[in-house]
Each structure stands twice: as C-alpha cells, then as structure tokens.
Design a protein around this motif. Sequence first.
Motif, PDB file in Angstrom:
ATOM      1  N   MET A 150      -2.573  12.560   2.796  1.00 26.76           N
ATOM      2  CA  MET A 150      -1.603  12.132   3.813  1.00 26.76           C
ATOM      3  C   MET A 150      -1.558  10.615   3.838  1.00 26.76           C
ATOM      4  O   MET A 150      -2.584   9.957   4.054  1.00 26.76           O
ATOM      5  N   PRO A 151      -0.390  10.023   3.612  1.00 27.80           N
ATOM      6  CA  PRO A 151      -0.289   8.559   3.584  1.00 27.80           C
ATOM      7  C   PRO A 151      -0.317   7.972   4.991  1.00 27.80           C
ATOM      8  O   PRO A 151      -0.074   8.678   5.971  1.00 27.80           O
ATOM      9  N   PRO A 152      -0.597   6.674   5.112  1.00 28.00           N
ATOM     10  CA  PRO A 152      -0.526   6.028   6.435  1.00 28.00           C
ATOM     11  C   PRO A 152       0.922   5.826   6.871  1.00 28.00           C
ATOM     12  O   PRO A 152       1.828   5.677   6.046  1.00 28.00           O
ATOM     13  N   PHE A 153       1.127   5.851   8.191  1.00 29.63           N
ATOM     14  CA  PHE A 153       2.444   5.614   8.769  1.00 29.63           C
ATOM     15  C   PHE A 153       2.300   4.511   9.818  1.00 29.63           C
ATOM     16  O   PHE A 153       2.027   4.792  10.982  1.00 29.63           O
ATOM     17  N   PRO A 154       2.486   3.251   9.422  1.00 31.82           N
ATOM     18  CA  PRO A 154       2.287   2.131  10.359  1.00 31.82           C
ATOM     19  C   PRO A 154       3.464   1.932  11.295  1.00 31.82           C
ATOM     20  O   PRO A 154       4.085   0.878  11.351  1.00 31.82           O
ATOM     21  N   PHE A 155       3.784   2.980  12.069  1.00 29.28           N
ATOM     22  CA  PHE A 155       4.862   2.894  13.039  1.00 29.28           C
ATOM     23  C   PHE A 155       4.398   2.090  14.256  1.00 29.28           C
ATOM     24  O   PHE A 155       3.186   1.913  14.475  1.00 29.28           O
ATOM     25  N   PRO A 156       5.332   1.666  15.096  1.00 27.55           N
ATOM     26  CA  PRO A 156       4.932   1.064  16.382  1.00 27.55           C
ATOM     27  C   PRO A 156       4.075   2.037  17.188  1.00 27.55           C
ATOM     28  O   PRO A 156       4.256   3.255  17.109  1.00 27.55           O
ATOM     29  N   ASP A 157       3.152   1.485  17.963  1.00 26.23           N
ATOM     30  CA  ASP A 157       2.195   2.329  18.696  1.00 26.23           C
ATOM     31  C   ASP A 157       2.888   3.401  19.530  1.00 26.23           C
ATOM     32  O   ASP A 157       2.448   4.558  19.563  1.00 26.23           O
ATOM     33  N   GLN A 158       3.967   3.029  20.239  1.00 25.30           N
ATOM     34  CA  GLN A 158       4.613   4.001  21.117  1.00 25.30           C
ATOM     35  C   GLN A 158       5.183   5.172  20.330  1.00 25.30           C
ATOM     36  O   GLN A 158       5.132   6.324  20.782  1.00 25.30           O
ATOM     37  N   GLN A 159       5.720   4.917  19.157  1.00 24.86           N
ATOM     38  CA  GLN A 159       6.235   5.999  18.335  1.00 24.86           C
ATOM     39  C   GLN A 159       5.106   6.935  17.903  1.00 24.86           C
ATOM     40  O   GLN A 159       5.287   8.154  17.845  1.00 24.86           O
ATOM     41  N   PHE A 180      -4.031   9.839  16.662  1.00 15.31           N
ATOM     42  CA  PHE A 180      -3.326   8.558  16.519  1.00 15.31           C
ATOM     43  C   PHE A 180      -3.761   7.867  15.232  1.00 15.31           C
ATOM     44  O   PHE A 180      -2.925   7.418  14.434  1.00 15.31           O
ATOM     45  N   ASN A 181      -5.069   7.781  15.005  1.00 15.27           N
ATOM     46  CA  ASN A 181      -5.592   7.089  13.820  1.00 15.27           C
ATOM     47  C   ASN A 181      -5.219   7.814  12.532  1.00 15.27           C
ATOM     48  O   ASN A 181      -4.964   7.181  11.503  1.00 15.27           O
ATOM     49  N   SER A 182      -5.181   9.159  12.586  1.00 21.58           N
ATOM     50  CA  SER A 182      -4.807   9.930  11.398  1.00 21.58           C
ATOM     51  C   SER A 182      -3.367   9.646  10.985  1.00 21.58           C
ATOM     52  O   SER A 182      -3.050   9.565   9.795  1.00 21.58           O
ATOM     53  N   ILE A 183      -2.497   9.497  11.994  1.00 20.26           N
ATOM     54  CA  ILE A 183      -1.093   9.192  11.695  1.00 20.26           C
ATOM     55  C   ILE A 183      -0.951   7.754  11.209  1.00 20.26           C
ATOM     56  O   ILE A 183      -0.300   7.474  10.203  1.00 20.26           O
ATOM     57  N   GLN A 184      -1.591   6.841  11.913  1.00 22.87           N
ATOM     58  CA  GLN A 184      -1.437   5.423  11.590  1.00 22.87           C
ATOM     59  C   GLN A 184      -2.100   5.047  10.261  1.00 22.87           C
ATOM     60  O   GLN A 184      -1.537   4.302   9.456  1.00 22.87           O
ATOM     61  N   GLN A 185      -3.300   5.575  10.027  1.00 21.34           N
ATOM     62  CA  GLN A 185      -4.080   5.172   8.860  1.00 21.34           C
ATOM     63  C   GLN A 185      -4.031   6.170   7.709  1.00 21.34           C
ATOM     64  O   GLN A 185      -4.476   5.879   6.601  1.00 21.34           O
ATOM     65  N   GLY A 186      -3.508   7.384   7.987  1.00 19.43           N
ATOM     66  CA  GLY A 186      -3.446   8.398   6.953  1.00 19.43           C
ATOM     67  C   GLY A 186      -4.764   9.151   6.815  1.00 19.43           C
ATOM     68  O   GLY A 186      -5.772   8.794   7.428  1.00 19.43           O
ATOM     69  N   VAL A 187      -4.733  10.195   5.999  1.00 18.15           N
ATOM     70  CA  VAL A 187      -5.927  10.996   5.731  1.00 18.15           C
ATOM     71  C   VAL A 187      -6.041  11.102   4.209  1.00 18.15           C
ATOM     72  O   VAL A 187      -5.470  12.019   3.592  1.00 18.15           O
ATOM     73  N   PRO A 188      -6.751  10.168   3.574  1.00 20.65           N
ATOM     74  CA  PRO A 188      -6.789  10.114   2.104  1.00 20.65           C
ATOM     75  C   PRO A 188      -7.241  11.410   1.447  1.00 20.65           C
ATOM     76  O   PRO A 188      -6.657  11.839   0.450  1.00 20.65           O
ATOM     77  N   GLU A 189      -8.254  12.070   2.025  1.00 21.33           N
ATOM     78  CA  GLU A 189      -8.768  13.289   1.405  1.00 21.33           C
ATOM     79  C   GLU A 189      -7.770  14.443   1.472  1.00 21.33           C
ATOM     80  O   GLU A 189      -7.908  15.450   0.770  1.00 21.33           O
ATOM     81  N   ALA A 190      -6.767  14.318   2.331  1.00 21.90           N
ATOM     82  CA  ALA A 190      -5.738  15.349   2.445  1.00 21.90           C
ATOM     83  C   ALA A 190      -4.406  14.886   1.855  1.00 21.90           C
ATOM     84  O   ALA A 190      -3.376  15.526   2.053  1.00 21.90           O
TER      85      ALA A 190
END
Length: 247
Positions: free
Chosen positions: A82-91, A70-80
Amino acid sequence: MVQAARLWILTALTGVVCFAAGYTAEAVEAGRAHFLDACSACHGTNGEGGRGPSLVEGRAVRRADDDQLFNSIQQGVPEADMPPFPFPDQQIWNLVAFVRSLSAPAVESKVEGDVAAGRALFFGAGGCVECHRIRGRGGLLGPDLSVIGSGRRIDQIREALLDPNARITRGFEAATLDGNVRAVVKNHTNFSAQVLDSSGRLHLLRGDELGRLRFEAKSWMPRDAATRLADNQVRDLVAFLSRQTSR
C-alpha cells in the motif's frame, strides 16, 4: 493532533447525533467521496476488498486505533504494497471516519427508515415477535435481539432479514421434535442433544431418543421478507433493530 470530526463529548453535551464510532455523518460522507477517488480501485467501492484487503471484515483494520489508521493511510503499508497518501490531515481523518463506518455496529451508524414504524411492524403485522425476543417480550425460536444494534453491522441486520439462511446463529438450528413440534437445537453430538421447543420447554435427548429429532434444511426465519414486505418496511425494521442496545 487535529481531529475536528471526533465529537463524543459534544454529542453527550448537545445531543447532536454522531456516527461511525463518534464521527459526524458529514465526515463519513466526505471520506466516502475521497475513498471512491483514491482507494476503491484496490479496496472495492464499499470496502469489500479486491486487490487490497477487505476493510469491512479485516481484523487488522478493526483492531487498529484511529492514529494507526491515520498513519497507515498517510505513510502507507510497505509489507502490504500500500503506497503512502500524503493528503491534508483533514482529508485523512475523513477517510478514517469512512473506514470506521464500514465496520461500525449498527447503533453507531446512520440509518434510513422510521424506528417507531419498525417497532410497530416487529411487534405487530411483521410477526417477528413470534420467534424473536426483545427485553423479555417475544418467542424463543430465534435469537434474542435486545442488543443486536451493538453487536451487528447494518448490512448484517439487513442480510439476516432478507437472506436468513446466509448465516444461522449457533444454537438456533431448526428442527422438528416428535414429527410436528417446532424447535431449535442448542447443542448436539452424535450421542445427545439439547433441544428447545417453541413453548420454551428444554428437551434432553440421549441415545435412541435422538430418533425423535429431525433437523430442518433451513432456519425457521421466513424467507419471503423481500417480497412480503415493502422496501420502506424493510428499512423501518432495520432502523428499529439497529437501535436495540444496552447503552
């Protein structure tokens, strides 16, 4: 933390079937649609990887718990990258459900096909039982499939059925003993081999005795399932095997 999709307890109490490690089929499908829009450009349509890593085989994904995904999707993974995706929690939880489904064992995945028809085919006209064993019933030239549903993904079961030489299980290399006896090699070195023949007899070969053994280029698994079996029969067999587990 809102995790409405998680229903292990509800499943146990009501018998409602859930998939992808406890997520509902609806959550997985919603996550799939969102994944195609937001993630497939990097991770591939089915999570197979591309510019981004595979979400099917990647160890980091399998080892991560749900909160980490969940945190990887929401906040992204800078070292990889991968940008953050601040979608609604349920999504995001739906995306987690879909990502989990990509590497979920078969027994936790939604399957098409008729399990009962697959069982009849396995033990009957399909001939699978001649080489494979389930709960003590069957042959010995192929791996025991009693718990295959908890150890393999759906796609791996289907691949083993349609393309049996893509991955040969260790300890089941096909060989011919004494010119005409079908067997599998359990272990071997340059000096010895342990060989199991189709009758269940174990042969220990050493030195010059290795001349009795000839390795086959392919496994004993028939390679014509795609043409010999109808599409619905393949689905039925996969469905039956996917439900083989010790649980």
